[in-house]
Design a protein around this motif. Structure first.
Motif, PDB file in Angstrom:
ATOM      1  N   TYR A   1       0.876  -1.169   0.000  1.00 58.24           N
ATOM      2  CA  TYR A   1       0.000   0.000   0.000  1.00 58.24           C
ATOM      3  C   TYR A   1       0.912   1.218   0.000  1.00 58.24           C
ATOM      4  O   TYR A   1       1.673   1.438   0.955  1.00 58.24           O
ATOM      5  CB  TYR A   1      -0.923   0.035   1.217  1.00 58.24           C
ATOM      6  CG  TYR A   1      -1.981   1.115   1.086  1.00 58.24           C
ATOM      7  CD1 TYR A   1      -3.137   0.888   0.351  1.00 58.24           C
ATOM      8  CD2 TYR A   1      -1.795   2.374   1.652  1.00 58.24           C
ATOM      9  CE1 TYR A   1      -4.094   1.875   0.191  1.00 58.24           C
ATOM     10  CE2 TYR A   1      -2.749   3.371   1.498  1.00 58.24           C
ATOM     11  CZ  TYR A   1      -3.893   3.119   0.760  1.00 58.24           C
ATOM     12  OH  TYR A   1      -4.830   4.099   0.592  1.00 58.24           O
TER      13      TYR A   1
ATOM     14  N   GLY B   1      -3.227   2.491  -3.357  1.00 60.55           N
ATOM     15  CA  GLY B   1      -2.873   3.753  -2.708  1.00 60.55           C
ATOM     16  C   GLY B   1      -2.354   4.778  -3.688  1.00 60.55           C
ATOM     17  O   GLY B   1      -2.948   4.988  -4.757  1.00 60.55           O
TER      18      GLY B   1
ATOM     19  N   LEU C   1      -8.308   0.870   0.821  1.00 62.64           N
ATOM     20  CA  LEU C   1      -7.762   0.385   2.090  1.00 62.64           C
ATOM     21  C   LEU C   1      -8.832  -0.336   2.906  1.00 62.64           C
ATOM     22  O   LEU C   1      -8.679  -1.509   3.268  1.00 62.64           O
ATOM     23  CB  LEU C   1      -7.163   1.546   2.883  1.00 62.64           C
ATOM     24  CG  LEU C   1      -6.327   1.161   4.106  1.00 62.64           C
ATOM     25  CD1 LEU C   1      -5.164   0.279   3.700  1.00 62.64           C
ATOM     26  CD2 LEU C   1      -5.811   2.416   4.811  1.00 62.64           C
TER      27      LEU C   1
END
Length: 551
Positions: A88, A237, A399
């Motif tokens: 991420y 991300g 997320l």
């Protein structure tokens, strides 16, 4: 000039994984049973594989069923997955690595292969021809033909030699009609004939809108010391998180010191200033990506939309005289970021259904029994288990959506007692430009990051210039009079090939909408994302478009 016609048992539109798997299975059935079946595959690319673009980490489940001896036959699966890495990206130079036990189990790739899907399709075409299937590349299916009772009769291939003004050139050819007992539509994501069929037969009644992403992909040759054959890396991300756009990226290590990499931007994004192409270029500057590419050479580029709505977005797949398979229907499993195995299996089941119907003396009726076959298959089981992944990504973001997927898939095995829905089509998600943050994309450096036109050059894209534009505007006034003031005309940015421009006249200051159709890589993003659905993509003259060598 009248079109010639040809009568066959089955016409297959599109030589991608689903169409070729359909063809191969029909050929096998004919050999095994002694049943005579005449099967023709038409493909708009200049050769099989020319328009094929996918990541791709390939799950061989369907291939194992279709050709159990594929290794002996030389199928191009040469890079078994050796490791999975998931990151991420929390910023332009920061990343958190996700421990394997905490990743959704669908992201584990043991037993899979890093491949070029184009090369696999070329191999599948060889197997199909060996089974007696006729394949005609360079012949786009431009029109669905119907019987008087409304059932599908077959297709017509596109005209050749028509000038941009509609006049016939000396090279004019009216195309050919292919009449069949059953027609299989396997055009890939957002097939232009599939779209017409869904409307004509109301195949989308009662299901969610289809949802899409745009995948921008590059192929690189890298420093051998940095190459790790079989390594699979995914990230989410940054940079998409800065604009609140869902999506993710990949970097896969093929054989021969090559890596395939790309960014998938979910087309449900809301900021009209987003440019998926430039987001992908920016992603490459992250240290976890750049470390592999520095000192390497970019050798190919391409882009393609993917259908990712899953189970809730699947249309009815059958109608009188025909069937939709693969990504033309939307069978991709987005939780796995894989659709080639499900596409192939959907085609194989279609082949078995069609062969039995023809053996029973049927023709041009509806293959209603396919629904039960599909719903009793592992494709349906897989899509049902992972049905909440996509809607959760839209609702909660990457997320939290991935955290939900971990609970749903790893703990409950996809058996939570509810099904999430996403009923907003992707073209309805844009906010007005003046309500969104402008994005200042850095200029390309020509080594790691590049511009659109140089990238299109690497895709080997070409179209006959003097032909009618295959990117049709339903209302030519909309781009300047509506899209420009409200959304700063997003086609300038969502197109990954520089097809659409807003040009200002130096003397009058008037603006006009320019379509550079010669650049089109056939990704279909404009057909999907235009906020008023004003752009209609149709097949250009045969052999036009990209010519991907190893994508």
């Amino acid at each position: 000039m009248e079109r010639e016609s040809m009568e066959v048992d089955v016409v297959i539109v599109g030589a991608g994984p689903s169409g070729l798997a359909t063809a191969c299975r029909l050929g096998q059935i004919a050999q095994e049973s002694g049943q005579e079946l005449s099967v023709v595959v038409v493909e708009k690319g200049s050769e099989v594989g020319a328009h094929i673009l996918s990541g791709a980490v390939f799950e061989p489940r369907a291939l194992n069923e279709l050709f159990p001896d594929w290794k002996d036959k030389g199928a191009p699966l040469n890079a078994p997955v050796t490791a999975d890495e998931i990151y991420y990206f929390t910023g332009a130079d920061k990343a958190s690595k996700v421990p394997g036990p905490f990743a959704p189990k669908t992201m584990h790739n043991e037993g899979n292969y890093v491949i070029s899907l184009g090369n696999l399709c070329r191999w599948l075409a060889e197997q199909a021809e060996g089974l007696g299937i006729e394949i005609f590349p360079g012949f786009p299916a431009s029109e669905v033909l119907y019987h008087e009772d409304g059932s599908v009769k077959g297709i017509a291939t596109g005209q050749m030699g028509v000038a941009a003004d509609g006049e016939h050139k000396p090279s004019y050819d009216p195309g050919m009609e292919l009449h069949a007992k059953y027609t299989v539509f396997s055009e890939g994501c957002r097939g232009h004939l599939g779209k017409q069929l869904m409307e004509k037969y109301n195949l989308r009644e009662g299901v969610d809108p289809q949802h899409y992403g745009i995948g921008i992909k590059e192929l690189w040759e890298i420093d051998p010391s940095k190459h790790q054959k079989g390594l699979v890396m995914h990230s989410a991300g940054w940079p998409l998180s800065e604009s609140g756009s869902p999506g993710g990226a990949f970097l896969y290590h093929l054989e021969d010191n090559q890596v395939t990499l790309g960014l998938i931007t979910d087309l449900a994004y809301s900021n009209p200033h987003v440019s998926p192409f430039d987001e992908m270029q920016r992603w490459k500057t992250h240290p976890e990506v750049k470390k592999y590419l520095e000192g390497g050479k970019r050798v190919s580029y391409g882009a393609r939309a993917i259908a990712k709505g899953g189970l809730q977005s699947l249309p009815k797949m059958t109608f009188p005289g025909g069937i939709l398979v693969g990504c033309d229907a939307g069978t991709l499993n987005f939780a796995k970021i894989k659709g080639n195995h499900t596409a192939m299996k959907s085609g194989m089941m279609a082949a078995e259904t069609i062969a039995k119907a023809i053996a029973d003396g049927r023709a041009s009726d509806e293959l209603s029994e396919y629904k039960a076959t599909f719903e009793n298959s592992w494709v349906y089981e897989e899509l049902h288990q992972q049905r909440n992944f996509g809607p959760a990504q839209h609702k909660f973001g990457n997320l939290l959506g991935s955290a939900f997927a971990f609970v749903d898939l790893n703990i409950f095995n996809g058996k939570l007692p509810f099904t999430m829905r996403d009923t907003t089509p992707d073209h309805d998600t844009l906010k007005p430009a003046d309500q969104c943050k402008k994005i200042d994309y850095p200029k390309p450096d020509g080594k790691l990051t590049f511009n659109k036109l140089d990238s299109v050059f690497l895709s080997n894209t070409n179209h006959e210039e003097d032909q009618p534009c295959h990117l049709q505007l339903k209302d030519p006034s909309v781009p300047i009079e509506y899209n420009l003031p409200k959304y700063n005309e997003p086609a300038q940015r969502y197109c990954p090939a520089g097809v659409y421009e807003v040009v200002t006249d130096e003397e009058s200051g008037d603006k006009r909408f320019q379509i550079n159709a010669q650049n089109c890589v056939h990704c279909k993003t404009c057909d999907i994302k235009d906020p008023t659905q004003n752009i209609n993509w149709v097949a250009p003259e045969g052999t036009g478009g990209p010519n991907y060598p190893n994508m």
